[in-house]
Design an enzyme around this catalytic site. Structure first.
Site, PDB file in Angstrom:
ATOM      1  N   ASN A   1       0.855  -1.184   0.000  1.00  0.00           N
ATOM      2  CA  ASN A   1       0.000   0.000   0.000  1.00  0.00           C
ATOM      3  C   ASN A   1       0.892   1.235   0.000  1.00  0.00           C
ATOM      4  O   ASN A   1       1.843   1.332   0.771  1.00  0.00           O
ATOM      5  CB  ASN A   1      -0.898  -0.019   1.244  1.00  0.00           C
ATOM      6  CG  ASN A   1      -2.016   1.008   1.175  1.00  0.00           C
ATOM      7  OD1 ASN A   1      -1.796   2.160   0.852  1.00  0.00           O
ATOM      8  ND2 ASN A   1      -3.225   0.573   1.494  1.00  0.00           N
TER       9      ASN A   1
ATOM     10  N   HIS B   1     -10.404  -2.514 -15.253  1.00  0.00           N
ATOM     11  CA  HIS B   1     -10.835  -1.491 -14.306  1.00  0.00           C
ATOM     12  C   HIS B   1     -12.314  -1.644 -13.943  1.00  0.00           C
ATOM     13  O   HIS B   1     -12.688  -1.568 -12.771  1.00  0.00           O
ATOM     14  CB  HIS B   1     -10.595  -0.106 -14.920  1.00  0.00           C
ATOM     15  CG  HIS B   1     -10.977   1.030 -14.031  1.00  0.00           C
ATOM     16  ND1 HIS B   1     -10.094   1.608 -13.138  1.00  0.00           N
ATOM     17  CD2 HIS B   1     -12.157   1.681 -13.859  1.00  0.00           C
ATOM     18  CE1 HIS B   1     -10.707   2.579 -12.480  1.00  0.00           C
ATOM     19  NE2 HIS B   1     -11.958   2.647 -12.893  1.00  0.00           N
TER      20      HIS B   1
ATOM     21  N   HIS C   1     -11.162   0.551  -9.046  1.00  0.00           N
ATOM     22  CA  HIS C   1     -10.544  -0.627  -9.650  1.00  0.00           C
ATOM     23  C   HIS C   1     -10.567  -1.780  -8.627  1.00  0.00           C
ATOM     24  O   HIS C   1     -10.135  -1.608  -7.484  1.00  0.00           O
ATOM     25  CB  HIS C   1      -9.105  -0.284 -10.041  1.00  0.00           C
ATOM     26  CG  HIS C   1      -8.487  -1.282 -10.963  1.00  0.00           C
ATOM     27  ND1 HIS C   1      -8.092  -0.977 -12.251  1.00  0.00           N
ATOM     28  CD2 HIS C   1      -8.199  -2.600 -10.794  1.00  0.00           C
ATOM     29  CE1 HIS C   1      -7.587  -2.055 -12.824  1.00  0.00           C
ATOM     30  NE2 HIS C   1      -7.634  -3.060 -11.958  1.00  0.00           N
TER      31      HIS C   1
ATOM     32  N   HIS D   1     -10.026  -4.327  -6.013  1.00  0.00           N
ATOM     33  CA  HIS D   1      -8.850  -4.660  -5.210  1.00  0.00           C
ATOM     34  C   HIS D   1      -9.293  -5.126  -3.836  1.00  0.00           C
ATOM     35  O   HIS D   1     -10.416  -4.861  -3.408  1.00  0.00           O
ATOM     36  CB  HIS D   1      -7.918  -3.455  -5.079  1.00  0.00           C
ATOM     37  CG  HIS D   1      -8.501  -2.314  -4.288  1.00  0.00           C
ATOM     38  ND1 HIS D   1      -9.470  -1.478  -4.800  1.00  0.00           N
ATOM     39  CD2 HIS D   1      -8.276  -1.886  -3.019  1.00  0.00           C
ATOM     40  CE1 HIS D   1      -9.797  -0.573  -3.889  1.00  0.00           C
ATOM     41  NE2 HIS D   1      -9.100  -0.804  -2.787  1.00  0.00           N
TER      42      HIS D   1
END
Lengths: 358, 358
Positions: A86, A123, A174, A176
């Site tokens: 991150n 995406h 997107h 994740h």
């Protein structure tokens, strides 16, 4: 939890609530941060180039894991799943824990890992639309990173979770999910280990195995089943349309999954998320993996599982202050509704309930 | 928790999570309810006549408590505070608990009380704008109802809480708070009693008294003080700008408040809410009262308190699933910011910090 919150976190510390023992990650000194009194908006902003899209790999830190497609030619290098640290981690990987007291309080440095699993190169997608293989890759990535992080003896727990939608805490569109390695075992896990341990002491059996048997026999709360997994609405659901996914085979650790089980988990997870999407008009949701902490010795006393929570209601201070929840939708109804979607869904083979309820 | 959720609840039951022991109120049978798969919107709707405004008293169930103004003439009958049963209660006052098992699960009937405190006759007001006397009346109403409900031996706990703003769970704009009498002690309270009990066993002192002493000496997390109360940002705050209000005098039960202490609590609560309103542009918030359960015998081991939580961030499944929180604003900063508002606020006497931090 989301990137906009993490903008503020540069050097964090862990602090323990002195009464109830809950640990909290608290952001660091003010001097390093731009504006701690900002607007805590949770809307997902789409006006910036997406850092998770192919071609923008340089916008993230270097990847710690990548799965590439097996294609030929120019597509050879294309990635399917990437895991990167991150950029605005809640916890830092470097250094010692430096535990100390502060009067009657306890604290330690914010040492840990905070990674992002970029689940797909596409995406504008989401798990219900992934190919079966893509979903397996995502689960495989969770497993690979968890086993790797669990080797670091400073880490006592590895949390895998997904926030889908702004209201569920996501800050980027997107697809994740996130992995956080913690130097302490979260209080929820402690409570589960304690509760399951008491049951085992009394009955000599795994409580989750018993729950599974009862839910399969009862059928009213079942949502979906396949060879290796059962999805059901938990008896004491806190939230409407909460779903638990339990492996039929008793294992304390998520990372014991075989390849075949991974396929079964991918299948049932997609199935559950597809039903929720249909039933509730693409709701924001969270899912997370509950597993025993690395090195937990009493493997007969815990049973890993997944929890899926659509975000439909606002949680009031009442719930925070009391730990008491009011759920307006009985799990039997939520499950029935999710089961009935069978008829309208384009359900691949194997998603069908082995034991459909009446 | 809000009225729109309660629309769905007609006959509810309490169910216990078999692993971690948490009780949940689950709504009853589907047949009685219009649409369990509705849109769980939390926006406050203002297109209906407000049932809490003067002149519409018949829209609520008959009041269980009312304070009237002492004025003369036509104003004689005007009310200042009304407490009425919730029209859509999460729990029903009638009947026995009827505890039973269901395989390995535990349940009981949804017996309890659910009341609404209409805090003022003025629709468009909020606690920071109440007169000091109005705020005292509200606190007095909490106390009167709690002591009355605590007399019913079926009830093991009485919760008082306020949801302000749609995002914090309120469904009506007219200022109100809620009281729920429960047949079980909430898990949060159990955890507090256990944690404070362990500290007492080890040190022989009340942990909250020790926290109070440390916070006053440290000064960095102080928000406000008066003769009887101290407001501070807790060391391990889960949320930005969380504030605890503790009485200086050790008491386990909220209802032990004297009239003088009630005035002090009204003052500091208004002060804290005014600071939060200024600092965070009138945020949604919740507050709740933490007290020992009726009849709790170890009064030296618990210390009642109030908790105020502005709703600034979305809570992700991560937090629900782990019990682990990430707080982007250190409590020292939140407290400093709230203290510094001293200069811009029209602060009545007595609100000033006795010990302003550097």
């Amino acid at each position: 939890m989301n990137a906009s919150m993490n903008d503020l976190i540069l050097e964090s510390e862990l602090r323990k609530d002195p009464v109830i023992g809950r640990w909290v990650i608290v952001a660091g000194g003010r001097s390093q941060r731009p504006n701690p009194f900002r607007n805590y908006s949770t809307a997902i902003k789409n006006d910036q180039p997406c850092p998770f899209c192919p071609g923008r790999e340089a916008m993230t830190p270097p990847e710690v894991l990548v799965y590439r497609s097996q294609g030929e030619g120019p597509a050879e290098a294309a990635w399917e799943v990437r895991v990167v640290p991150n950029k605005y981690p809640a916890l830092r990987i470097e250094g010692a824990l430096d535990k100390k007291g502060e009067g009657l309080y306890d604290r330690m440095r914010g040492v840990g890992a905070h990674e992002v699993v970029i689940e797909t190169a596409v995406h504008d997608s989401d798990p219900p639309r992934y190919s079966a293989r893509q979903m397996v890759d995502v689960i495989n990535a969770y497993r690979d990173r968890m086993t790797d992080l669990a080797r670091d003896t400073r880490f006592r727990y590895v949390l895998v979770f997904k926030n889908h939608g702004g209201a569920a805490g996501a800050s980027l569109e997107h697809p994740h999910s996130q992995i956080i390695a913690l130097p302490v075992v979260p209080v929820r896990t402690e409570n589960e280990l304690a509760g399951a341990g008491r049951y085992f002491d009394y009955r000599g059996r795994c409580i989750y195995c018993d729950i599974l048997a009862q839910e399969i026999a009862d059928t009213r709360r079942l949502v979906a089943q396949n060879t290796d997994f059962v999805a059901f609405a938990p008896y004491a659901s806190r939230f409407p349309f909460e779903v638990n996914i339990l492996p039929r085979h008793h294992d304390a650790f998520f990372w014991m999954l075989t390849r075949h089980q991974m396929e079964g988990l991918a299948e049932i997870l997609q199935d559950v998320l597809r039903r929720l999407k249909l039933a509730l008009s693409d709701p924001p949701y969270n899912y997370m993996i509950h597993t025993a902490p690395p090195g937990f010795p009493h493997t007969e006393r815990y049973h890993w599982q997944m929890e899926v929570i659509p975000k439909l209601t606002e949680v009031a201070g009442f719930e925070w202050g009391s730990g008491f929840f009011i759920n307006p939708t009985p799990p039997e109804e939520a499950a029935r509704h999710l089961r009935e979607l069978e008829r309208v869904m384009d359900v691949p083979e194997g998603h069908l309930l082995a034991n459909p309820a009446p």
